[in-house]
Design a protein around this motif. Structure first.
Motif, PDB file in Angstrom:
ATOM      1  N   VAL A 161       0.863  -1.180   0.000  1.00  0.00           N
ATOM      2  CA  VAL A 161       0.000   0.000   0.000  1.00  0.00           C
ATOM      3  C   VAL A 161       0.898   1.228   0.000  1.00  0.00           C
ATOM      4  CG1 VAL A 161      -1.793   1.307   1.194  1.00  0.00           C
ATOM      5  CG2 VAL A 161      -1.846  -1.202   1.218  1.00  0.00           C
ATOM      6  N   VAL A 162       0.773   2.041  -1.044  1.00  0.00           N
ATOM      7  CA  VAL A 162       1.597   3.243  -1.184  1.00  0.00           C
ATOM      8  C   VAL A 162       0.718   4.453  -0.887  1.00  0.00           C
ATOM      9  CG1 VAL A 162       3.122   4.542  -2.699  1.00  0.00           C
ATOM     10  CG2 VAL A 162       2.910   2.059  -2.990  1.00  0.00           C
ATOM     11  N   GLY A 163       1.021   5.160   0.220  1.00  0.00           N
ATOM     12  CA  GLY A 163       0.230   6.314   0.605  1.00  0.00           C
ATOM     13  C   GLY A 163      -0.634   6.023   1.815  1.00  0.00           C
ATOM     14  N   GLY A 164      -1.506   6.994   2.135  1.00  0.00           N
ATOM     15  CA  GLY A 164      -2.361   6.846   3.310  1.00  0.00           C
ATOM     16  C   GLY A 164      -1.742   7.497   4.530  1.00  0.00           C
ATOM     17  N   LEU A 188       1.736  -7.361   4.633  1.00  0.00           N
ATOM     18  CA  LEU A 188       1.562  -5.996   4.151  1.00  0.00           C
ATOM     19  C   LEU A 188       2.884  -5.251   4.174  1.00  0.00           C
ATOM     20  CD1 LEU A 188      -1.719  -4.894   5.999  1.00  0.00           C
ATOM     21  CD2 LEU A 188      -1.465  -5.264   3.548  1.00  0.00           C
ATOM     22  N   ARG A 189       3.108  -4.452   3.147  1.00  0.00           N
ATOM     23  CA  ARG A 189       4.238  -3.524   3.139  1.00  0.00           C
ATOM     24  C   ARG A 189       3.642  -2.133   2.934  1.00  0.00           C
ATOM     25  NH1 ARG A 189       9.613  -4.658  -0.367  1.00  0.00           N
ATOM     26  NH2 ARG A 189       9.658  -6.397   1.134  1.00  0.00           N
ATOM     27  N   MET A 190       3.745  -1.290   3.958  1.00  0.00           N
ATOM     28  CA  MET A 190       3.144   0.031   3.927  1.00  0.00           C
ATOM     29  C   MET A 190       4.210   1.068   3.582  1.00  0.00           C
ATOM     30  SD  MET A 190       0.244  -1.195   4.883  1.00  0.00           S
ATOM     31  CE  MET A 190      -0.728   0.276   5.079  1.00  0.00           C
ATOM     32  N   VAL A 191       3.970   1.834   2.533  1.00  0.00           N
ATOM     33  CA  VAL A 191       4.936   2.828   2.067  1.00  0.00           C
ATOM     34  C   VAL A 191       4.412   4.223   2.400  1.00  0.00           C
ATOM     35  CG1 VAL A 191       6.127   3.781   0.069  1.00  0.00           C
ATOM     36  CG2 VAL A 191       5.703   1.315   0.205  1.00  0.00           C
ATOM     37  N   ASP A 192       5.166   4.967   3.183  1.00  0.00           N
ATOM     38  CA  ASP A 192       4.818   6.341   3.522  1.00  0.00           C
ATOM     39  C   ASP A 192       4.980   7.205   2.273  1.00  0.00           C
ATOM     40  OD1 ASP A 192       4.637   8.969   4.465  1.00  0.00           O
ATOM     41  OD2 ASP A 192       5.630   8.484   6.359  1.00  0.00           O
ATOM     42  N   THR A 249      -4.640  10.341  -1.175  1.00  0.00           N
ATOM     43  CA  THR A 249      -4.197  10.529   0.209  1.00  0.00           C
ATOM     44  C   THR A 249      -2.852  11.255   0.246  1.00  0.00           C
ATOM     45  OG1 THR A 249      -3.062   8.395   0.261  1.00  0.00           O
ATOM     46  CG2 THR A 249      -5.391   8.406   0.861  1.00  0.00           C
ATOM     47  N   GLU A 250      -2.161  11.118   1.361  1.00  0.00           N
ATOM     48  CA  GLU A 250      -0.859  11.761   1.532  1.00  0.00           C
ATOM     49  C   GLU A 250       0.176  11.013   0.684  1.00  0.00           C
ATOM     50  OE1 GLU A 250       0.000  11.840   5.698  1.00  0.00           O
ATOM     51  OE2 GLU A 250      -1.952  12.687   6.223  1.00  0.00           O
ATOM     52  N   LEU A 251       0.316  11.462  -0.551  1.00  0.00           N
ATOM     53  CA  LEU A 251       1.187  10.753  -1.491  1.00  0.00           C
ATOM     54  C   LEU A 251       1.836  11.759  -2.439  1.00  0.00           C
ATOM     55  CD1 LEU A 251       2.299   8.158  -2.728  1.00  0.00           C
ATOM     56  CD2 LEU A 251       0.179   7.970  -4.058  1.00  0.00           C
ATOM     57  N   HIS A 252       3.152  11.899  -2.347  1.00  0.00           N
ATOM     58  CA  HIS A 252       3.884  12.797  -3.221  1.00  0.00           C
ATOM     59  C   HIS A 252       4.033  12.180  -4.613  1.00  0.00           C
ATOM     60  CE1 HIS A 252       5.994  14.934   0.415  1.00  0.00           C
ATOM     61  NE2 HIS A 252       4.707  15.192   0.323  1.00  0.00           N
ATOM     62  N   SER A 278       4.858   8.270  -6.054  1.00  0.00           N
ATOM     63  CA  SER A 278       3.901   7.462  -6.823  1.00  0.00           C
ATOM     64  C   SER A 278       4.406   7.096  -8.208  1.00  0.00           C
ATOM     65  CB  SER A 278       2.560   8.197  -6.925  1.00  0.00           C
ATOM     66  OG  SER A 278       2.698   9.395  -7.667  1.00  0.00           O
ATOM     67  N   THR A 279       5.176   7.995  -8.845  1.00  0.00           N
ATOM     68  CA  THR A 279       5.622   7.721 -10.212  1.00  0.00           C
ATOM     69  C   THR A 279       6.543   6.512 -10.295  1.00  0.00           C
ATOM     70  OG1 THR A 279       7.364   9.386  -9.911  1.00  0.00           O
ATOM     71  CG2 THR A 279       5.364  10.076 -11.068  1.00  0.00           C
ATOM     72  N   HIS A 280       7.223   6.190  -9.201  1.00  0.00           N
ATOM     73  CA  HIS A 280       8.065   4.992  -9.210  1.00  0.00           C
ATOM     74  C   HIS A 280       7.231   3.725  -9.446  1.00  0.00           C
ATOM     75  CE1 HIS A 280      11.703   7.016  -8.153  1.00  0.00           C
ATOM     76  NE2 HIS A 280      11.352   7.304  -6.897  1.00  0.00           N
ATOM     77  N   TYR A 281       5.968   3.780  -9.051  1.00  0.00           N
ATOM     78  CA  TYR A 281       5.098   2.601  -9.127  1.00  0.00           C
ATOM     79  C   TYR A 281       4.165   2.613 -10.346  1.00  0.00           C
ATOM     80  CZ  TYR A 281       6.581   2.143  -4.284  1.00  0.00           C
ATOM     81  OH  TYR A 281       7.332   2.025  -3.137  1.00  0.00           O
ATOM     82  N   THR A 282       3.898   3.810 -10.863  1.00  0.00           N
ATOM     83  CA  THR A 282       2.862   3.918 -11.905  1.00  0.00           C
ATOM     84  C   THR A 282       3.410   4.251 -13.284  1.00  0.00           C
ATOM     85  OG1 THR A 282       2.522   6.274 -11.358  1.00  0.00           O
ATOM     86  CG2 THR A 282       1.133   4.660 -10.228  1.00  0.00           C
TER      87      THR A 282
END
Length: 209
Positions: A116-119, A137-141, A167-170, A174-178
């Protein structure tokens, strides 16, 4: 001398208020001799047995489609209740229903690791608490710097990657994943709505496709 209770009132406290649901519940109690058609009250010593009979015979469920599906799969008779807080599946909570359904879908599709990336920190903690015992789960700030290498590791590790854009996501995270062209793009789901239920429902939709 033992006290007694109004049967319809006792059923109503359990969400069994609709005429059809009440009639079916009463019929089950009558079948085992706990009451009869002419009685309107039941002695309190009989109530634990009455509760057991209803629990073994019926799955108390709200009108939500996901909850109805769970009731049908339970092996017990679905018995509609109102308000939703009496539903055995969701307890009246959209988040709880989504969490249960998400875990079921993950199990069905062999998904064991979810990123989960963000939140917010509070939401990430909630997800860990509700889901962590069943899946990894791996939670990414989403507010902290994430290198391309670490993101690549996340993509390789996870069976499903939920990128929570609302959510709180720079953007730099996010671009690293999308970004287009990544070989793991089929694992990635971009979620544009807020809320735990929305996040998990997006994951469910992706997996069911």
């Amino acid at each position: 001398m033992s006290a007694d209770r109004d049967i319809d009132g006792w059923l109503g406290e359990r969400g069994i208020t609709a005429a059809d649901s009440r009639a079916r519940a009463r019929a089950a109690l009558e079948e085992v001799g706990l009451t009869s058609a002419r009685k309107v009250r039941i002695s309190e010593p009989k109530l634990p047995k009455a509760e057991q009979v209803l629990a073994e015979r019926f799955y108390r469920v709200c009108a939500a489609a996901a909850c109805q599906q769970m009731a049908r799969a339970s092996g017990r008779e679905p018995l509609q209740v109102e308000p939703r807080s009496h539903c055995e599946h969701c307890g009246g909570s959209n988040n709880r229903r989504a969490e249960t359904s998400f875990l079921e879908v993950c199990e069905r599709h062999g998904v064991r690791r979810v990123v989960v990336v963000g939140g917010s920190p509070a939401v990430r903690e909630e997800l860990e608490d509700k889901l962590g015992g069943r899946i990894e789960l791996r939670m990414v700030d989403g507010t902290e710097r994430r290198t391309a290498g670490k993101a690549q590791s996340d993509l390789e590790w996870g069976d499903l990657v939920l990128v929570w854009g609302a959510t709180e996501l720079h953007h730099k995270v996010s671009t690293h994943y999308t970004q287009p062209g990544t070989p793991h793009r089929h694992k990635v789901v971009h979620v544009a709505r807020r809320g735990v239920a929305a996040l998990l429902e997006a994951g469910i939709t992706h997996l069911e496709r």
